[in-house]
Design an enzyme around this catalytic site. Structure first.
Site, PDB file in Angstrom:
ATOM      1  N   SER A  58       0.809  -1.219   0.000  1.00  0.00           N
ATOM      2  CA  SER A  58       0.000   0.000   0.000  1.00  0.00           C
ATOM      3  C   SER A  58       0.844   1.272   0.000  1.00  0.00           C
ATOM      4  O   SER A  58       0.337   2.354  -0.257  1.00  0.00           O
ATOM      5  CB  SER A  58      -0.952   0.014   1.202  1.00  0.00           C
ATOM      6  OG  SER A  58      -0.231   0.238   2.388  1.00  0.00           O
ATOM      7  N   LYS A  95       0.418   4.897   6.538  1.00  0.00           N
ATOM      8  CA  LYS A  95      -0.143   5.800   5.519  1.00  0.00           C
ATOM      9  C   LYS A  95       0.603   7.126   5.570  1.00  0.00           C
ATOM     10  O   LYS A  95       1.327   7.401   6.533  1.00  0.00           O
ATOM     11  CB  LYS A  95      -1.626   6.093   5.828  1.00  0.00           C
ATOM     12  CG  LYS A  95      -2.572   4.899   5.736  1.00  0.00           C
ATOM     13  CD  LYS A  95      -3.011   4.676   4.309  1.00  0.00           C
ATOM     14  CE  LYS A  95      -3.975   3.532   4.137  1.00  0.00           C
ATOM     15  NZ  LYS A  95      -3.793   2.325   4.901  1.00  0.00           N
TER      16      LYS A  95
END
Lengths: 138, 428
Positions: A58, A95
């Site tokens: 990710s 993230k």
């Protein structure tokens, strides 16, 4: 291995200290003191630094790959642009903390993953700021 | 010696320390009831606030409430001392930056000294240190401030029990001290043991205020100088110093409960040998040597036949050499063994410790210098290898046969902060 313990402990191996000089002194003598200690260079706050392992892709566009070792400093206050470890619904997630229209959100660095807005969740917490990722080429 | 009011003592401790450590490193456990079991998964020794709210009691034997915990969806964990020890080390090192002196009192508690600022207000300092520790470690601390250790301890209790305190209480800055001292019953005062507390209560002394105001002579007659000191501290005098550098340890103990009771000599010897290896390793890491080696074993405290034995050997020359120590421990284990008893716990103690540096000169004809040097190098090499690779990468054959006596640790969390193979994983 006590990975944090070694952040404050240094293993130095002085190679030439015991040699009896019988003649011309070795020009290397003055350079045998220090070894490069990665802990010293990568970690400035050893007591608030933790290691984590990444699984998945990710964050691939930020250069963080599957199986990478992540160094996280919890003492840092996260600011927009930082890559962070957040706790969401009982899981760690990695993230980029980003800002859009005055609102903070968490952005995956991979188009296949959706952004994550703080609005719709009650329990989101920034756990720490990622300071390095270490990738093995082997 | 009434102290000048410009140096304060704070007792800082971590709330629900073991549970907090687990919750911090495992997001799955956050906001969930968590209980930690004692060594050998015997009983509950720590609870998260969520588990407290469910009225789960400290000290409850695990087998008794296993079902109930299951139904309530409580997370059950074995105690993970490598995690708690590492978090403790971090906590204490961070605290050092925010005080003048620190005395580490237990794994999650420290006395610190701090100068009072000109406005006498230490609340900003305490708030700062609280938020810093939370930010750095994800752990909440309580700060109790007073003029001395006894009053700092009391302040810490008050900080925990008063809702509006937000984890901070300064006993030197309150106007209605009497009311607060009345809330602390005598048996909760630091330094008051069970017997003293019984005696005080028989005299009608129920709380800290009454003890502070009690007739001094009566205290001295019964409790001597210790009692007088306690009363003086309650009054705000400073009698007990911060022990910055606690004297080096007088002994090193390694002991464990057995997962299943031990009845065979072979098993007892093996367990003691494993503990002895660990103890000698500990000695070497602190530059200590022992000249009095003791082993002990006992049956369960709850069994009808309460049997315990210990045996020791004094040495002419102190040692930290595992080989020499093992030889002695194996012999001693025979002395304490008794085939009629089921042992539930055993351990070794290294006593009469001395710093190895003082010892270098006094070595006489016990072993030749050369042999001593050889053994020292061997031990150092083994320690380095074990540090470098996994623990016990190199060990002694005596511990290598299958063990029936090891502890139960069925719910152990990972060594998330100290073992690179076990660090937490981020899924996506």
């Amino acid at each position: 291995m006590d990975s944090f313990g070694s952040a404050t402990r240094k293993f130095r191996i002085p190679l030439l200290n015991d040699s009896v000089s019988a003649g011309f002194p070795s020009p290397a003598d003055d350079y045998t003191e220090e070894n490069i200690d990665l802990n010293e260079h990568l970690i400035s706050n050893p007591f608030s630094t933790f290691f984590l392992r990444v699984k998945g892709d990710s964050m691939i566009n930020a250069g963080i790959k599957d199986k990478d070792l992540i160094i996280v400093d919890k003492s840092l206050i996260a600011k927009p642009g930082d890559i962070v470890i957040a706790m969401i619904d009982g899981e760690f997630t990695i993230k980029r903390l980003s800002i859009k229209n005055d609102e903070l959100y968490l952005k995956a660095e991979n188009h296949n993953y959706p952004d994550f807005s703080f609005k719709n969740h009650i329990d989101v917490q920034i756990w720490g700021v990622v300071i390095y990722s270490i990738h093995s080429y082997l | 010696m009434k102290i000048s009011s410009n140096v304060a003592i704070a007792l800082i401790d971590a709330n629900n320390f073991y549970a907090s450590c687990e919750q911090n490193i495992n997001p799955n456990l956050r906001n969930k009831p968590v209980v930690i079991l004692s060594n050998n998964d015997g009983c509950i020794i720590a609870r998260s606030p969520e588990a407290r709210a469910l009225k789960i009691k400290m000290g409850t034997p695990y087998f008794k409430i296993k079902e109930q915990l299951n139904k309530l969806d409580v997370a059950v964990l074995s105690s993970n001392y490598s995690l708690y020890g590492d978090m403790s080390r971090r906590l204490m090192n961070l605290l050092k930056n925010y005080c003048e002196e620190i005395e580490i009192y237990s794994i999650d508690e420290a006395f610190v000294s701090i100068s009072r600022p000109n406005d006498k207000n230490l609340y900003p300092w305490a708030r700062n240190i609280r938020s810093l520790i939370y930010q750095n470690l994800g752990i909440t601390i309580t700060v109790g401030i007073g003029e001395n250790k006894v009053r700092a301890k009391i302040a810490n209790k008050l900080a925990k029990n008063i809702d509006y305190s937000a984890g901070i209480f300064d006993l030197a800055r309150t106007r209605n001290e009497n009311n607060y001292l009345k809330r602390i019953s005598v048996d909760k005062i630091w330094g008051v043991g069970k017997q003293t507390s019984n005696w005080l209560q028989s005299k009608g002394i129920k709380n800290a205020k009454e003890l502070r105001d009690m007739e001094e002579n009566e205290i001295i007659k019964k409790l001597g100088i210790v009692g007088k000191r306690l009363q003086l501290e309650l009054k705000g005098y400073k009698c007990l110093p911060i022990e910055k550098n606690k004297k080096s340890k007088k002994e090193i103990q390694v002991s464990r409960s057995f997962g299943t009771p031990v009845t065979k000599l072979e098993d007892l010897t093996q367990a003691l040998a494993a503990h002895a290896i660990k103890a000698s390793e500990k000695m070497r890491s602190q530059n200590l040597q022992s000249s009095n080696i003791r082993v002990f074993a006992r049956t369960s405290k709850y069994s009808s036949q309460n049997y315990q034995r210990s045996a020791h050997r004094k040495l002419t020359n102190a040692t930290d050499d595992t080989n020499s120590i093992l030889k002695i421990v194996v012999e001693l284990s025979k002395e304490i063994y008794n085939p009629e008893h089921k042992f539930s716990k055993a351990g070794v103690l290294m006593q009469d410790l001395t710093n190895s540096e003082y010892l270098q000169q006094s070595v006489i004809n016990y072993k030749s210098q050369k042999d001593l040097k050889k053994s020292a190098i061997l031990m150092r090499t083994i320690d380095l290898l074990n540090k470098r690779f996994n623990n016990n990468a190199i060990t002694w054959a005596i511990t290598k046969t299958p063990k029936s006596w090891t502890m139960n640790k069925n719910f152990l969390s990972r060594s998330s902060t100290t073992d690179i193979e076990r660090i937490p994983t981020i899924v996506k």
